[in-house]
Scaffold this active site. Structure first.
Site, PDB file in Angstrom:
ATOM      1  N   SER A   1      77.760  49.501  65.515  1.00 58.14           N
ATOM      2  CA  SER A   1      76.721  50.438  65.072  1.00 58.14           C
ATOM      3  C   SER A   1      75.805  49.907  63.983  1.00 58.14           C
ATOM      4  CB  SER A   1      77.368  51.742  64.599  1.00 58.14           C
ATOM      5  OG  SER A   1      77.930  52.439  65.684  1.00 58.14           O
TER       6      SER A   1
ATOM      7  N   SER B   1      75.099  53.478  66.387  1.00 56.73           N
ATOM      8  CA  SER B   1      74.712  54.770  65.858  1.00 56.73           C
ATOM      9  C   SER B   1      73.764  54.676  64.659  1.00 56.73           C
ATOM     10  CB  SER B   1      75.968  55.529  65.417  1.00 56.73           C
ATOM     11  OG  SER B   1      76.621  54.861  64.335  1.00 56.73           O
TER      12      SER B   1
ATOM     13  N   LYS C   1      72.929  55.129  55.223  1.00 58.11           N
ATOM     14  CA  LYS C   1      73.261  55.873  56.438  1.00 58.11           C
ATOM     15  C   LYS C   1      73.959  57.176  56.066  1.00 58.11           C
ATOM     16  CE  LYS C   1      75.722  55.238  60.875  1.00 58.11           C
ATOM     17  NZ  LYS C   1      76.565  54.304  61.653  1.00 58.11           N
TER      18      LYS C   1
END
Length: 512
Positions: free
Chosen positions: A185, A161, A86
């Site tokens: 997330s 997210s 990420k």
């Protein structure tokens, strides 16, 4: 893509690792296969912000040479298996942007601790995945660069997210990924994409090198396609780090062992707590149906199911949206155009001062959702409101921790749906921030308490989209949730005839 490569990328990370150890496939061949999927899938999925093709092949080649030389001592089980990261986690020599214009083009001079551990483990890094800007969102629509799409239906969001990491794993672009989980997330996008997502105990995985959103809530964790894969990855990245003041000075618990025991589908003697407050109004009927079926399977495997009440969970969302923006406003104050990242000078006719430059930089560099949370945080921390809002939210947080403690006196693990709905359509919640915030209602309590939690696929809802089943475990007892999660995964796969991903249509793999 060749049939052999398609078969290869559909394997679990554990199966890939076994083939590498047996010298049936090299790490380079595996990386090349994944890169070919990325090339084919990205026009449809948009999971990656940066593909580190050359670095991944160099890392794979180094591992292959090490194996060929017989130097395998100390290598973990996942050695040679590639992974996506990420873009909230810094990577030396690879751009790290937090999906924000304010960090566009920034190339870190150092690696996060988790990235150091992945490199030491011989796990090639495929690239950086998309996210909501500074991890602030529940749909990956708030990225400054592009939205990521759900591989199950590219007209729908992958959650957020960490939608990029979840979609990359779900679309077979990577067998593993790392995410960050501040309010869900990792787990919420895993629920929406049919992947496994884990939030470890707060402090169980070093946050050094994770770009801070809300420091008392953030946690790095695994995304995978199986519970065992997640366990093995957490064992690689977990453990004490003196560079992180919140790191727990204890060894990583035996997670993979717990997952392998769970796969035997024997849960006799285990008590499973059904959280009363995480069901009912707002939960999609198909989500509740798959969840209830999962609970029944746990019972069939010998677990005793009891209902537990965590009354202060009802206030978790409200308290979170005071604490989190408060920490966001403090953490994002460092992005001022002075030291690194974007710098925008004031317009013509505006006095050229440092303060005006900072204001122009932040106006141009931050997106709407980030600005909204900064404003909320500044308000909550302001004189006259600090005690009424921030102080009260912290008291609620203490009550949530006590709810968990009391619930774990009655049950070994707690369970709930991971998301109240399946994946929603693009734009459906963008005009209503509160509706978007409600996406995390089931995941936030674990972050508020620092407890470990996990989402695994529970099947498909009536709309044909994945449903997530969530497990909670006591702090620093992450292994406790891996056993029932692996047991439920095995029982569900016995019903489905294999992993849920077998029913995912992947035109990018078929070359359509």
């Amino acid at each position: 893509m060749s049939a052999a490569n398609e078969e290869l990328v559909r394997l679990s990370a554990t199966q890939m690792a076994a083939k590498i150890r047996a010298k049936e496939v090299s790490s380079c061949e595996l990386v090349e296969a994944e890169l070919s999927v990325i090339d084919a899938a990205e026009p449809s999925v948009d999971a990656f912000l940066e593909v580190s093709r050359d670095q991944a092949l160099e890392q794979a080649d180094a591992l292959d040479k090490r194996i060929a030389a017989g130097d395998t001592e100390g290598l973990p089980e996942l050695a040679g298996v590639p992974i996506a990261i990420k873009d909230m986690i810094v990577t030396r020599g690879i751009p790290t942007t937090a999906a924000s214009k304010i960090l566009e083009g920034w190339v870190p001079p150092y690696d996060a601790t988790v990235v150091e551990k992945l490199k030491a483990a011989g796990m090639p890094i495929l690239g950086k995945t998309n996210l909501d800007e500074f991890a602030q969102g529940s749909s990956t629509e708030h990225s400054a660069f592009k939205p990521t799409r759900n591989p199950w239906d590219t007209g729908r969001v992958p959650g957020g997210s960490g939608g990029g990491s979840a979609s990359a794993v779900g679309a077979f672009e990577a067998p593993l990924a790392l995410g960050t989980d501040t309010g869900g997330s990792i787990r919420q996008p895993s629920a929406l994409t049919g992947t496994v997502g884990v939030k470890p105990t707060y402090g169980g995985v070093s946050r050094y090198g994770a770009i801070a959103m809300a420091s008392s809530l953030d946690q790095i964790g695994p995304v995978s396609r199986s519970v065992l894969d997640a366990a093995l990855l957490q064992e690689v990245i977990g453990g004490y780090d003196k560079r992180d003041s919140t790191s727990i000075p204890k060894p990583v618990p035996p997670l993979a062992q717990a997952a392998r025991e769970g796969a035997k589908m024997d849960l006799k003697g285990m008590k499973v707590g059904l959280v009363k407050e995480l069901s009912g109004d707002g939960y999609q009927p198909g989500v509740e149906a798959r969840f209830n079926e999962g609970v029944k399977l746990l019972q069939d495997m010998g677990a005793e199911v009891v209902e537990v009440s965590c009354p202060h969970f009802s206030y978790a969302l409200a308290a979170y949206y005071i604490i989190m923006p408060s920490e966001v406003s403090s953490n994002l104050a460092r992005y001022d155009g002075m030291r690194y990242g974007l710098r925008v000078m004031p317009g013509e006719g505006v006095e050229q001062t440092a303060a005006n430059m900072m204001a122009a930089t932040r106006e141009a560099g931050f997106g709407d959702e980030v600005k909204r949370r900064i404003i909320l945080g500044i308000y909550a921390l302001s004189a006259g409101y600090y005690d009424a809002w921030y102080g009260s939210a912290q008291k609620v947080r203490t009550l949530i921790i006590r709810d968990f403690e009391q619930a774990f006196q009655k049950a070994d693990v707690l369970v709930s749906p991971a998301s109240p709905t399946t994946a929603f359509k693009f734009g459906e919640r963008m005009s209503d921030p509160l509706s978007m915030y409600l996406s995390d209602v089931a995941t936030i309590p674990a972050n508020m308490a620092g407890s470990p939690a996990m989402s695994i696929p529970a099947g498909l809802s009536d709309d044909g989209l994945p449903v997530g089943f969530q497990f909670f475990a006591p702090q620093m007892r992450d292994e406790v949730m891996y056993k029932p999660a692996a047991a439920l995964e095995a029982a569900l796969q016995a019903q489905w005839g294999g992993p849920i991903h077998q029913s995912l249509k992947t035109p990018w793999l078929a070359g359509e």
